[in-house]
Scaffold this motif. Structure first.
Motif, PDB file in Angstrom:
ATOM      1  N   ASN A 198      16.365 -33.312 -25.944  1.00  0.00           N
ATOM      2  CA  ASN A 198      16.251 -32.090 -26.724  1.00  0.00           C
ATOM      3  C   ASN A 198      17.650 -31.568 -27.058  1.00  0.00           C
ATOM      4  OD1 ASN A 198      15.981 -29.281 -27.421  1.00  0.00           O
ATOM      5  ND2 ASN A 198      13.901 -29.327 -26.576  1.00  0.00           N
ATOM      6  N   VAL A 199      17.950 -31.441 -28.341  1.00  0.00           N
ATOM      7  CA  VAL A 199      19.260 -30.961 -28.772  1.00  0.00           C
ATOM      8  C   VAL A 199      19.544 -29.575 -28.215  1.00  0.00           C
ATOM      9  CG1 VAL A 199      20.667 -30.311 -30.762  1.00  0.00           C
ATOM     10  CG2 VAL A 199      19.243 -32.363 -30.862  1.00  0.00           C
ATOM     11  N   SER A 200      18.516 -28.744 -28.138  1.00  0.00           N
ATOM     12  CA  SER A 200      18.678 -27.394 -27.615  1.00  0.00           C
ATOM     13  C   SER A 200      19.123 -27.411 -26.159  1.00  0.00           C
ATOM     14  CB  SER A 200      17.365 -26.624 -27.751  1.00  0.00           C
ATOM     15  OG  SER A 200      17.466 -25.346 -27.176  1.00  0.00           O
ATOM     16  N   ASP A 201      18.563 -28.339 -25.359  1.00  0.00           N
ATOM     17  CA  ASP A 201      18.961 -28.456 -23.956  1.00  0.00           C
ATOM     18  C   ASP A 201      20.430 -28.839 -23.840  1.00  0.00           C
ATOM     19  OD1 ASP A 201      16.452 -27.786 -23.082  1.00  0.00           O
ATOM     20  OD2 ASP A 201      15.812 -29.850 -22.735  1.00  0.00           O
ATOM     21  N   LEU A 202      20.878 -29.738 -24.708  1.00  0.00           N
ATOM     22  CA  LEU A 202      22.282 -30.141 -24.710  1.00  0.00           C
ATOM     23  C   LEU A 202      23.179 -28.955 -25.043  1.00  0.00           C
ATOM     24  CD1 LEU A 202      24.580 -32.231 -24.642  1.00  0.00           C
ATOM     25  CD2 LEU A 202      23.999 -32.830 -27.003  1.00  0.00           C
ATOM     26  N   GLU A 203      22.787 -28.189 -26.041  1.00  0.00           N
ATOM     27  CA  GLU A 203      23.597 -27.043 -26.456  1.00  0.00           C
ATOM     28  C   GLU A 203      23.653 -25.963 -25.371  1.00  0.00           C
ATOM     29  OE1 GLU A 203      21.652 -25.902 -30.036  1.00  0.00           O
ATOM     30  OE2 GLU A 203      22.708 -27.385 -31.279  1.00  0.00           O
ATOM     31  N   LYS A 204      22.565 -25.815 -24.620  1.00  0.00           N
ATOM     32  CA  LYS A 204      22.498 -24.772 -23.593  1.00  0.00           C
ATOM     33  C   LYS A 204      23.132 -25.208 -22.270  1.00  0.00           C
ATOM     34  CE  LYS A 204      18.208 -22.656 -25.317  1.00  0.00           C
ATOM     35  NZ  LYS A 204      16.764 -22.440 -25.028  1.00  0.00           N
ATOM     36  N   TYR A 205      23.426 -26.491 -22.127  1.00  0.00           N
ATOM     37  CA  TYR A 205      23.929 -26.969 -20.836  1.00  0.00           C
ATOM     38  C   TYR A 205      25.230 -26.235 -20.500  1.00  0.00           C
ATOM     39  CZ  TYR A 205      24.639 -29.994 -16.863  1.00  0.00           C
ATOM     40  OH  TYR A 205      24.778 -30.460 -15.575  1.00  0.00           O
ATOM     41  N   PRO A 206      25.330 -25.670 -19.278  1.00  0.00           N
ATOM     42  CA  PRO A 206      26.513 -24.860 -18.932  1.00  0.00           C
ATOM     43  C   PRO A 206      27.791 -25.700 -18.863  1.00  0.00           C
ATOM     44  CG  PRO A 206      25.118 -25.216 -17.002  1.00  0.00           C
ATOM     45  CD  PRO A 206      24.350 -25.731 -18.182  1.00  0.00           C
ATOM     46  N   ARG A 207      28.836 -25.187 -19.491  1.00  0.00           N
ATOM     47  CA  ARG A 207      30.132 -25.859 -19.487  1.00  0.00           C
ATOM     48  C   ARG A 207      31.220 -24.850 -19.146  1.00  0.00           C
ATOM     49  NH1 ARG A 207      27.124 -27.921 -23.710  1.00  0.00           N
ATOM     50  NH2 ARG A 207      27.175 -30.163 -24.114  1.00  0.00           N
ATOM     51  N   ASP A 208      31.915 -25.088 -18.066  1.00  0.00           N
ATOM     52  CA  ASP A 208      33.064 -24.259 -17.683  1.00  0.00           C
ATOM     53  C   ASP A 208      34.028 -25.152 -16.918  1.00  0.00           C
ATOM     54  OD1 ASP A 208      34.894 -22.406 -16.799  1.00  0.00           O
ATOM     55  OD2 ASP A 208      33.402 -20.902 -16.248  1.00  0.00           O
ATOM     56  N   ILE A 209      34.789 -25.944 -17.666  1.00  0.00           N
ATOM     57  CA  ILE A 209      35.653 -26.955 -17.065  1.00  0.00           C
ATOM     58  C   ILE A 209      36.696 -26.323 -16.140  1.00  0.00           C
ATOM     59  CG2 ILE A 209      37.208 -26.989 -19.060  1.00  0.00           C
ATOM     60  CD1 ILE A 209      36.227 -30.013 -16.845  1.00  0.00           C
ATOM     61  N   ASN A 210      37.224 -25.159 -16.500  1.00  0.00           N
ATOM     62  CA  ASN A 210      38.239 -24.529 -15.656  1.00  0.00           C
ATOM     63  C   ASN A 210      37.651 -24.096 -14.321  1.00  0.00           C
ATOM     64  OD1 ASN A 210      40.333 -24.814 -17.546  1.00  0.00           O
ATOM     65  ND2 ASN A 210      39.749 -22.917 -18.586  1.00  0.00           N
ATOM     66  N   ARG A 211      36.448 -23.556 -14.367  1.00  0.00           N
ATOM     67  CA  ARG A 211      35.778 -23.162 -13.132  1.00  0.00           C
ATOM     68  C   ARG A 211      35.491 -24.390 -12.262  1.00  0.00           C
ATOM     69  NH1 ARG A 211      30.836 -24.590 -10.601  1.00  0.00           N
ATOM     70  NH2 ARG A 211      30.285 -22.936  -9.157  1.00  0.00           N
ATOM     71  N   ASP A 212      35.031 -25.478 -12.892  1.00  0.00           N
ATOM     72  CA  ASP A 212      34.727 -26.698 -12.138  1.00  0.00           C
ATOM     73  C   ASP A 212      35.980 -27.301 -11.509  1.00  0.00           C
ATOM     74  OD1 ASP A 212      32.007 -26.587 -12.639  1.00  0.00           O
ATOM     75  OD2 ASP A 212      32.108 -27.861 -14.414  1.00  0.00           O
ATOM     76  N   LEU A 213      37.072 -27.323 -12.253  1.00  0.00           N
ATOM     77  CA  LEU A 213      38.322 -27.875 -11.718  1.00  0.00           C
ATOM     78  C   LEU A 213      38.829 -27.035 -10.549  1.00  0.00           C
ATOM     79  CD1 LEU A 213      40.154 -28.851 -15.017  1.00  0.00           C
ATOM     80  CD2 LEU A 213      39.100 -30.400 -13.358  1.00  0.00           C
ATOM     81  N   TYR A 214      38.729 -25.732 -10.666  1.00  0.00           N
ATOM     82  CA  TYR A 214      39.138 -24.849  -9.570  1.00  0.00           C
ATOM     83  C   TYR A 214      38.271 -25.095  -8.342  1.00  0.00           C
ATOM     84  CZ  TYR A 214      40.081 -20.575  -6.931  1.00  0.00           C
ATOM     85  OH  TYR A 214      40.410 -19.690  -5.938  1.00  0.00           O
ATOM     86  N   PHE A 215      36.968 -25.241  -8.561  1.00  0.00           N
ATOM     87  CA  PHE A 215      36.013 -25.484  -7.479  1.00  0.00           C
ATOM     88  C   PHE A 215      36.364 -26.770  -6.728  1.00  0.00           C
ATOM     89  CE2 PHE A 215      31.753 -27.069  -6.083  1.00  0.00           C
ATOM     90  CZ  PHE A 215      31.393 -26.004  -5.267  1.00  0.00           C
ATOM     91  N   LEU A 216      36.658 -27.826  -7.469  1.00  0.00           N
ATOM     92  CA  LEU A 216      37.011 -29.102  -6.837  1.00  0.00           C
ATOM     93  C   LEU A 216      38.352 -29.015  -6.119  1.00  0.00           C
ATOM     94  CD1 LEU A 216      35.917 -31.668  -9.580  1.00  0.00           C
ATOM     95  CD2 LEU A 216      34.760 -31.164  -7.420  1.00  0.00           C
ATOM     96  N   ASP A 217      39.307 -28.374  -6.740  1.00  0.00           N
ATOM     97  CA  ASP A 217      40.634 -28.254  -6.140  1.00  0.00           C
ATOM     98  C   ASP A 217      40.565 -27.483  -4.827  1.00  0.00           C
ATOM     99  OD1 ASP A 217      43.376 -28.713  -6.064  1.00  0.00           O
ATOM    100  OD2 ASP A 217      43.840 -26.830  -7.083  1.00  0.00           O
ATOM    101  N   GLU A 218      39.812 -26.386  -4.841  1.00  0.00           N
ATOM    102  CA  GLU A 218      39.672 -25.567  -3.632  1.00  0.00           C
ATOM    103  C   GLU A 218      38.975 -26.317  -2.507  1.00  0.00           C
ATOM    104  OE1 GLU A 218      40.488 -21.997  -2.816  1.00  0.00           O
ATOM    105  OE2 GLU A 218      41.990 -22.870  -4.166  1.00  0.00           O
ATOM    106  N   SER A 219      38.084 -27.252  -2.858  1.00  0.00           N
ATOM    107  CA  SER A 219      37.346 -27.991  -1.834  1.00  0.00           C
ATOM    108  C   SER A 219      38.253 -28.895  -1.010  1.00  0.00           C
ATOM    109  CB  SER A 219      36.239 -28.828  -2.476  1.00  0.00           C
ATOM    110  OG  SER A 219      36.776 -29.996  -3.102  1.00  0.00           O
ATOM    111  N   GLY A 220      39.334 -29.376  -1.624  1.00  0.00           N
ATOM    112  CA  GLY A 220      40.229 -30.296  -0.940  1.00  0.00           C
ATOM    113  C   GLY A 220      39.650 -31.682  -0.725  1.00  0.00           C
ATOM    114  N   LEU A 221      38.528 -31.970  -1.406  1.00  0.00           N
ATOM    115  CA  LEU A 221      37.838 -33.245  -1.190  1.00  0.00           C
ATOM    116  C   LEU A 221      38.127 -34.286  -2.268  1.00  0.00           C
ATOM    117  CD1 LEU A 221      34.327 -31.795  -0.224  1.00  0.00           C
ATOM    118  CD2 LEU A 221      35.947 -32.915   1.329  1.00  0.00           C
ATOM    119  N   VAL A 222      38.710 -33.853  -3.384  1.00  0.00           N
ATOM    120  CA  VAL A 222      38.859 -34.725  -4.548  1.00  0.00           C
ATOM    121  C   VAL A 222      40.335 -34.922  -4.882  1.00  0.00           C
ATOM    122  CG1 VAL A 222      38.366 -34.956  -7.020  1.00  0.00           C
ATOM    123  CG2 VAL A 222      36.606 -34.099  -5.464  1.00  0.00           C
TER     124      VAL A 222
END
Length: 282
Positions: free
Chosen positions: A64-88
């Motif tokens: 569904n194109v609508s599902d793709l458009e609605k999929y949450p995207r926040d690359i900066n938040r994700d990168l911060y989350f991974l960096d803070e985890s110290g696992l990646v």
């Protein structure tokens, strides 16, 4: 934590790591990261010298194109989350052209019927899209080990099948479902639930626990009826499907045969939010 946007810079970095004798663990994601994703990297950390993540919202696995458009995207938040985890140690965040250099189209696979069961009935072509992007990511990263969550158990089974068919030099690992305190399987979709819905949705996991108990004492048709009755009494919830299937073939069963392993799969709409869960039957 190193961040790469192109195949070449990623592969140059990974080649240097291999020259130093490092074993590489990898878990691909579509972002919107949460603690369930971190469980993949915790598993990878235990068995590898270097842990790699990828963040890419794959267009070809959306029906569904609508599902793709609605999929949450926040690359900066994700990168911060991974960096803070110290696992990646490294994150690959490619643009579409890095994974689909010629045209944005899925390959066609024969997964031996794994792709037509359960999710395949409701999402035609979905697993071709999954297979295409995972094959490309594995070929680019070339990990020794790759990790996928058991919440998407059908996807895990299909990736294992594809890896074996293509003789990919990687070991595929399944990681147990990470759950919230009330038992709800951790998912980025949970954020779309109200606090009341989130609490009520614990019935999904509670039902699977009951199925595991019933599995020992009553027939499969009786289990199906009990599960149906449970969700007919849940306001604001609609069960899309419940199946008990062979863990290897994913084919639905109406009888428990000795020597086979079985898993219960349950998909429920809580309001407009589609939640999936499953459980191995002991």
């Amino acid at each position: 934590m190193e961040i790469f946007e192109t195949k070449k810079t990623l592969q140059d970095y990974l080649e240097r790591q291999r020259e130093m004798g490092k074993k590489i663990g990898f878990a691909p994601t579509m972002g919107a990261l949460h603690k369930g994703h971190l469980s993949l990297y915790e598993a990878a950390r235990k068995e590898n010298d270097l842990t790699v993540s990828s963040i890419f919202v794959n267009p070809t696995q959306f029906n569904n194109v609508s599902d793709l458009e609605k999929y949450p995207r926040d690359i900066n938040r994700d990168l911060y989350f991974l960096d803070e985890s110290g696992l990646v140690d490294a994150v690959y965040g490619p643009q579409v052209a890095e994974l689909y250099p010629e045209k944005l189209q899925s390959k066609s696979y024969d997964f031996g019927g794994l792709e037509t069961a359960m999710e395949g009935k409701f999402r035609p072509g979905h697993f071709d899209g999954v297979g295409t992007v995972v094959e490309e990511l594995l070929s680019q990263v070339k990990p020794d080990n790759a990790y996928f969550g058991e919440k998407d158990y059908q996807q895990l089974a299909i990736i294992r099948k594809m890896s074996n068919q293509l003789n990919l030099p990687v070991k595929i690992h399944g990681v147990k479902i990470y759950r919230e305190e009330n038992g709800l399987a951790m998912s980025s979709r949970n954020e779309r639930l109200s606090s009341g819905q989130r609490d009520a949705a614990k019935i999904i996991h509670e039902t699977l626990v009951k199925v595991n108990d019933w599995f020992k004492i009553i027939t499969v048709p009786e289990i199906y009826q009990r599960v149906k009755d449970i969700f007919e009494d849940q306001p604001g919830m609609v069960m899309e499907y419940f199946e008990i299937a062979d863990e290897e073939t994913l084919q639905e069963t109406d009888f428990f045969y000795k020597g086979h392993d079985y898993r219960a799969f349950l998909v429920v709409f809580v309001g407009e939010v589609r939640l999936i869960d499953n459980m191995h039957l002991d």
